[in-house]
Design a protein around this motif. Structure first.
Motif, mmCIF file in Angstrom:
data_model
loop_
_atom_site.group_PDB
_atom_site.id
_atom_site.type_symbol
_atom_site.label_atom_id
_atom_site.label_comp_id
_atom_site.label_asym_id
_atom_site.label_seq_id
_atom_site.Cartn_x
_atom_site.Cartn_y
_atom_site.Cartn_z
ATOM 1 N N ARG A 1 0.825 -1.212 0.000
ATOM 2 C CA ARG A 1 0.000 0.000 0.000
ATOM 3 C C ARG A 1 0.858 1.261 0.000
ATOM 4 N N LEU A 2 1.937 1.244 0.754
ATOM 5 C CA LEU A 2 2.807 2.416 0.866
ATOM 6 C C LEU A 2 3.747 2.559 -0.333
ATOM 7 N N ARG A 3 3.720 1.573 -1.216
ATOM 8 C CA ARG A 3 4.527 1.590 -2.442
ATOM 9 C C ARG A 3 6.015 1.777 -2.150
ATOM 10 N N THR A 4 6.506 0.967 -1.221
ATOM 11 C CA THR A 4 7.906 1.060 -0.840
ATOM 12 C C THR A 4 8.457 -0.334 -0.583
ATOM 13 N N ASP A 5 9.764 -0.467 -0.656
ATOM 14 C CA ASP A 5 10.372 -1.768 -0.387
ATOM 15 C C ASP A 5 10.827 -1.901 1.061
ATOM 16 N N HIS A 6 10.705 -0.805 1.831
ATOM 17 C CA HIS A 6 11.056 -0.887 3.248
ATOM 18 C C HIS A 6 10.350 0.221 4.022
ATOM 19 N N VAL A 7 10.175 -0.025 5.297
ATOM 20 C CA VAL A 7 9.627 0.967 6.215
ATOM 21 C C VAL A 7 10.707 1.279 7.240
ATOM 22 N N ASP A 8 10.865 2.548 7.565
ATOM 23 C CA ASP A 8 11.939 2.938 8.482
ATOM 24 C C ASP A 8 11.687 2.442 9.905
ATOM 25 N N LEU A 9 10.437 2.487 10.338
ATOM 26 C CA LEU A 9 10.083 2.022 11.683
ATOM 27 C C LEU A 9 8.765 1.275 11.614
ATOM 28 N N VAL A 10 8.746 0.057 12.149
ATOM 29 C CA VAL A 10 7.504 -0.703 12.286
ATOM 30 C C VAL A 10 7.281 -0.940 13.775
ATOM 31 N N GLN A 11 6.036 -0.741 14.213
ATOM 32 C CA GLN A 11 5.741 -0.875 15.634
ATOM 33 C C GLN A 11 4.650 -1.912 15.884
ATOM 34 N N HIS A 12 4.840 -2.703 16.932
ATOM 35 C CA HIS A 12 3.782 -3.579 17.427
ATOM 36 C C HIS A 12 2.687 -2.656 17.964
ATOM 37 N N HIS A 13 1.497 -2.758 17.383
ATOM 38 C CA HIS A 13 0.433 -1.800 17.661
ATOM 39 C C HIS A 13 -0.498 -2.274 18.778
ATOM 40 N N GLU A 14 -1.014 -1.319 19.527
ATOM 41 C CA GLU A 14 -2.017 -1.578 20.562
ATOM 42 C C GLU A 14 -1.583 -2.646 21.568
ATOM 43 N N ILE A 15 -0.453 -2.410 22.192
ATOM 44 C CA ILE A 15 -0.067 -3.254 23.328
ATOM 45 C C ILE A 15 -0.908 -2.768 24.501
ATOM 46 N N LEU A 16 -2.068 -3.418 24.694
ATOM 47 C CA LEU A 16 -3.092 -2.945 25.618
ATOM 48 C C LEU A 16 -3.333 -3.904 26.778
ATOM 49 N N ARG A 17 -2.903 -5.161 26.611
ATOM 50 C CA ARG A 17 -3.230 -6.206 27.571
ATOM 51 C C ARG A 17 -1.929 -6.809 28.104
ATOM 52 N N TYR A 18 -1.988 -7.318 29.304
ATOM 53 C CA TYR A 18 -0.775 -7.875 29.896
ATOM 54 C C TYR A 18 -0.282 -9.120 29.157
ATOM 55 N N GLU A 19 -1.192 -9.784 28.419
ATOM 56 C CA GLU A 19 -0.738 -10.960 27.662
ATOM 57 C C GLU A 19 -0.100 -10.591 26.324
ATOM 58 N N ASP A 20 -0.294 -9.361 25.859
ATOM 59 C CA ASP A 20 0.247 -8.983 24.550
ATOM 60 C C ASP A 20 1.760 -9.178 24.441
ATOM 61 N N PRO A 21 2.564 -8.741 25.425
ATOM 62 C CA PRO A 21 4.008 -8.959 25.297
ATOM 63 C C PRO A 21 4.395 -10.423 25.172
ATOM 64 N N ASP A 22 3.720 -11.292 25.923
ATOM 65 C CA ASP A 22 4.043 -12.720 25.838
ATOM 66 C C ASP A 22 3.730 -13.275 24.452
ATOM 67 N N ARG A 23 2.645 -12.817 23.855
ATOM 68 C CA ARG A 23 2.302 -13.273 22.506
ATOM 69 C C ARG A 23 3.304 -12.740 21.480
ATOM 70 N N VAL A 24 3.685 -11.486 21.635
ATOM 71 C CA VAL A 24 4.637 -10.879 20.700
ATOM 72 C C VAL A 24 5.974 -11.591 20.735
ATOM 73 N N PHE A 25 6.426 -11.973 21.928
ATOM 74 C CA PHE A 25 7.754 -12.573 22.069
ATOM 75 C C PHE A 25 7.735 -14.102 22.147
ATOM 76 N N ALA A 26 6.607 -14.707 21.834
ATOM 77 C CA ALA A 26 6.560 -16.170 21.739
ATOM 78 C C ALA A 26 7.482 -16.639 20.601
ATOM 79 N N GLU A 27 7.808 -17.920 20.607
ATOM 80 C CA GLU A 27 8.742 -18.452 19.600
ATOM 81 C C GLU A 27 8.277 -18.145 18.186
ATOM 82 N N GLU A 28 7.001 -18.269 17.935
ATOM 83 C CA GLU A 28 6.433 -17.940 16.624
ATOM 84 C C GLU A 28 5.584 -16.667 16.715
ATOM 85 N N GLY A 29 6.065 -15.727 17.541
ATOM 86 C CA GLY A 29 5.347 -14.483 17.735
ATOM 87 C C GLY A 29 5.756 -13.410 16.746
#
Length: 320
Positions: free
Chosen positions: A108-136
């Motif tokens: 959509r952004l018509r680019t081959d790279h993005v300078d910064l990508v962020q994990h969005h809406e870290i709102l719940r205490y379980e979100d970090p564990d899901r993000v950093f899971a082995e296949e997270g």
């Protein structure tokens, strides 16, 4: 805060430890996809912002079902992509879903790279564990970094500063370091469940770029009739922020952003206390920060499918 660089009316600041120079005011991508902003206006606003000195571009995979990214992608053609520091966000908590969303964003952004990508809406205490899971999702962004599709990685959230601190703790346990973190920083937040008091000092200590959002809380702060838009922007600029992201949906609001940047001077202690005093009573119950006290702003609560499936091993533990 001392400014390292000023280009026209726009101060530039350093993004954490990255060495990247970013405009002190960033353009928020959500607003350029609003129904009241047609494509022609959205493209014109992005390009006008860049021409006048804003280089930090904010966006997200889920904004208006991709419309915000599509419009920004069009605006960044004809040589504009090379002039900006482009950021977007992904909601996926699994590696598979995060990679899928990132590919959509790049297209959509018509680019081959993005300078910064962020994990969005870290709102719940379980979100970090899901993000950093082995296949997270974090494994996906590290893979994308190695492939040259992502330069820097961060996370965002608007619910509770303690969840931000938990995300930083879980990252540290996994040997990960974030380049930037985004959060609400406004004149109400100063008094209620405060990111500025609890999270910002830790980011400064770790050398992580501080990104401010919801500085006017989509106009909610102004409905309190306690402060002006310029005061709201000056507040966030006074903090040790790398970029203050603000929604721009008209030429007048673009002018307002540049006026805030041009007129900003660090507050004296006395002036700072007087500014904070204006919102102390109104901020007490979080009435003007509904993103903290309700689920109205929680896109991933409305669309849990954006997160991806829970790990098979965990689902197996749930009784039938």
């Amino acid at each position: 805060m001392a400014e390292a660089d000023v280009r026209g009316d726009m101060p530039y600041r350093t993004l954490g430890k990255t060495g990247e120079k970013v405009s002190a005011i960033g353009l928020g991508g959500w607003h350029i996809g609003l129904p009241t902003v047609d494509e022609k206006l959205g493209v014109r606003l992005v390009r006008a912002a860049i021409d006048r000195g804003i280089n930090f571009m904010d966006n997200c995979w889920d904004y208006h079902e991709g419309l915000s990214e599509l419009r920004m992608g069009r605006a960044l053609q004809d040589g504009y992509r090379q002039k900006v520091f482009l950021m977007t966000k992904i909601d996926g908590r699994t590696k598979k879903e995060a990679l899928r969303q990132l590919e959509h964003s790049l297209e959509r952004l018509r680019t081959d790279h993005v300078d910064l990508v962020q994990h969005h809406e870290i709102l719940r205490y379980e979100d970090p564990d899901r993000v950093f899971a082995e296949e997270g999702a974090h494994a996906a962004l590290l893979e994308a970094q190695k492939a040259g599709k992502v330069r820097y990685v961060g996370f965002t959230g608007h619910k509770d500063p303690r969840i931000h601190l938990h995300m930083l703790e879980v990252a540290r346990e996994h040997g990960a370091h974030f380049d930037a973190v985004q959060m609400p920083l406004n004149l109400m937040d100063a008094h209620f469940r405060s990111f500025s008091q609890l999270v910002v000092p830790e980011l400064v200590r770790q050398g992580i770029g501080v990104l401010a959002m919801k500085t006017l809380a989509n106009g909610s702060l102004l409905r309190s009739k306690t402060v002006t838009p310029i005061e709201c922007l000056h507040y966030a600029l006074h903090l040790p922020t790398s970029a203050v992201i603000t929604g721009i949906d008209s030429e007048a609001i673009l002018d307002q952003a540049f006026e805030a940047a041009r007129t900003f001077k660090p507050f004296s202690d006395e002036a700072w206390k007087a500014l904070l005093a204006k919102t102390r009573a109104a901020a007490a119950r979080g009435e003007f920060e509904p993103f903290k006290t309700s689920s109205v702003y929680d896109g991933t609560a409305t669309h849990p499918e954006w997160l991806g499936e829970e790990p098979e091993a965990l689902r197996a533990l749930v009784p039938a």
